[in-house]
Design a protein around this motif. Structure first.
Motif, PDB file in Angstrom:
ATOM      1  N   ARG A   1     -15.133 -18.435  51.553  1.00  0.00           N
ATOM      2  CA  ARG A   1     -14.081 -17.900  50.676  1.00  0.00           C
ATOM      3  C   ARG A   1     -14.670 -16.979  49.601  1.00  0.00           C
ATOM      4  O   ARG A   1     -14.078 -15.949  49.264  1.00  0.00           O
ATOM      5  N   SER A   2     -15.825 -17.341  49.081  1.00  0.00           N
ATOM      6  CA  SER A   2     -16.475 -16.508  48.067  1.00  0.00           C
ATOM      7  C   SER A   2     -16.798 -15.129  48.621  1.00  0.00           C
ATOM      8  O   SER A   2     -16.619 -14.110  47.935  1.00  0.00           O
ATOM      9  N   CYS A   3     -17.260 -15.102  49.872  1.00  0.00           N
ATOM     10  CA  CYS A   3     -17.568 -13.824  50.529  1.00  0.00           C
ATOM     11  C   CYS A   3     -16.310 -12.965  50.629  1.00  0.00           C
ATOM     12  O   CYS A   3     -16.334 -11.768  50.329  1.00  0.00           O
TER      13      CYS A   3
ATOM     14  N   LYS B   1     -13.526 -13.200  48.846  1.00  0.00           N
ATOM     15  CA  LYS B   1     -13.063 -12.805  47.505  1.00  0.00           C
ATOM     16  C   LYS B   1     -13.875 -11.633  46.963  1.00  0.00           C
ATOM     17  O   LYS B   1     -13.325 -10.703  46.361  1.00  0.00           O
ATOM     18  N   GLU B   2     -15.192 -11.666  47.186  1.00  0.00           N
ATOM     19  CA  GLU B   2     -16.051 -10.573  46.735  1.00  0.00           C
ATOM     20  C   GLU B   2     -15.682  -9.279  47.443  1.00  0.00           C
ATOM     21  O   GLU B   2     -15.627  -8.209  46.842  1.00  0.00           O
TER      22      GLU B   2
ATOM     23  N   SER C   1     -12.306  -8.020  45.981  1.00  0.00           N
ATOM     24  CA  SER C   1     -12.435  -7.446  44.655  1.00  0.00           C
ATOM     25  C   SER C   1     -13.202  -6.133  44.710  1.00  0.00           C
ATOM     26  O   SER C   1     -12.918  -5.204  43.963  1.00  0.00           O
TER      27      SER C   1
ATOM     28  N   THR D   1     -26.567 -18.529  50.036  1.00  0.00           N
ATOM     29  CA  THR D   1     -26.212 -19.742  49.307  1.00  0.00           C
ATOM     30  C   THR D   1     -26.424 -20.952  50.194  1.00  0.00           C
ATOM     31  O   THR D   1     -25.913 -20.999  51.302  1.00  0.00           O
TER      32      THR D   1
ATOM     33  N   TYR E   1     -26.119 -25.099  51.058  1.00  0.00           N
ATOM     34  CA  TYR E   1     -25.102 -26.121  50.865  1.00  0.00           C
ATOM     35  C   TYR E   1     -25.532 -27.378  51.597  1.00  0.00           C
ATOM     36  O   TYR E   1     -26.258 -27.327  52.577  1.00  0.00           O
TER      37      TYR E   1
ATOM     38  N   ASN F   1     -16.273 -23.001  51.176  1.00  0.00           N
ATOM     39  CA  ASN F   1     -16.308 -22.408  49.830  1.00  0.00           C
ATOM     40  C   ASN F   1     -17.161 -21.144  49.811  1.00  0.00           C
ATOM     41  O   ASN F   1     -16.834 -20.161  49.146  1.00  0.00           O
ATOM     42  N   ILE F   2     -18.280 -21.171  50.548  1.00  0.00           N
ATOM     43  CA  ILE F   2     -19.141 -19.989  50.643  1.00  0.00           C
ATOM     44  C   ILE F   2     -18.413 -18.868  51.378  1.00  0.00           C
ATOM     45  O   ILE F   2     -18.471 -17.690  50.988  1.00  0.00           O
TER      46      ILE F   2
END
Length: 257
Positions: free
Chosen positions: A245-247, A249-250, A253, A10, A12, A242-243
């Protein structure tokens, strides 16, 4: 390093983004020029993170920003005789090293004491040391390929690895640097750009708290340029976080499934 197929990195950029399209890279150092990879002056490289890169570690992360590739392993908290002697809070130990194949000149890989110290300074203020008294957390960063902006990538990757290890932090730590090249500021510089820079500014912060944990400046800078460089880095750090945090969270999950 086993895992799922890597998602698309990603990219940015801080706001506003500006794009320059002029002659070849450094044909004339004082004139407008094009960056080697064609990015705008204020455009960062695509950023990719993956957790769980080292099975034996309590937490780990792999990061890839263009040609810069880094892996960080976190061990602990584990009992520390040193910490027990003088403190009821935890102790952070950081080590940054280069693989022998990381740099263009083969065999130059080694521990980097300056980077190790700077990594420690960048992370220490973000970790809640009181949550692991009289124990030590060890952070080992290995630069697999040196492609520019190595330390900011190491710091950001280490923050993700600490989160992966379950170490309590006030916030994630993101780091971005800019190089001053003649009259221009370029963000997230490549190795070629760093070798020609007139000065550099690296900023590390906790984006959610808007708190700077480290600021390093080399070369001659005017007050206006420092302010411009800091604003570029702060904006980019917020988007980089943000990138990150996305990592995480993935990964969380994925582990629940």
């Amino acid at each position: 390093m086993a895992g799922k197929a890597a998602p698309t990195p990603t990219t940015y950029s801080p706001s506003p983004t500006t794009q320059k399209t002029k002659p070849s890279f450094f044909k004339n150092h004082d004139a407008d020029w094009v960056r080697p990879d064609g990015r705008g002056f204020h455009q960062c490289r695509p950023a990719f993170f993956r957790t769980g890169a080292v099975n034996a570690a309590a937490g780990s992360a792999y990061a890839e920003f263009g040609n810069t590739k880094v892996i960080v392993s976190v061990f602990g908290p584990r009992e520390s005789k040193k910490a027990m002697m003088y403190s009821d809070i935890g102790r952070l130990n950081c080590n940054v090293s280069y693989a022998t194949f990381a740099t263009p000149v083969r065999g130059q890989g080694s521990d980097d004491e300056d980077f190790s110290s700077m990594l420690h300074k960048a992370l220490e203020g973000a970790i809640i040391l009181e949550t692991f008294p009289k124990t030590t957390v060890d952070v080992f960063a290995l630069v697999l390929e040196s492609g520019g902006s190595d330390l900011p990538v190491v710091i950001s990757c280490a923050s993700v690895a600490l989160a992966d290890a379950g170490i309590m932090m006030y916030d994630l730590v993101a780091s971005v640097s800019v190089s001053c090249l003649a009259k221009n500021l370029v963000i997230d510089p490549m190795l070629e750009e760093e070798s020609y820079q007139d000065g550099s500014l690296m900023l590390t912060c906790m984006p959610s708290k808007y708190e700077v944990t480290q600021l390093t400046i080399t070369g001659e800078w005017s007050a206006a340029k420092i302010n411009e460089g800091m604003q570029l880095c702060l904006d980019a750090c917020s988007k980089l976080a943000n990138i990150m945090r996305s990592c995480l969270k993935e990964a969380a999950s994925g582990s629940e499934e």
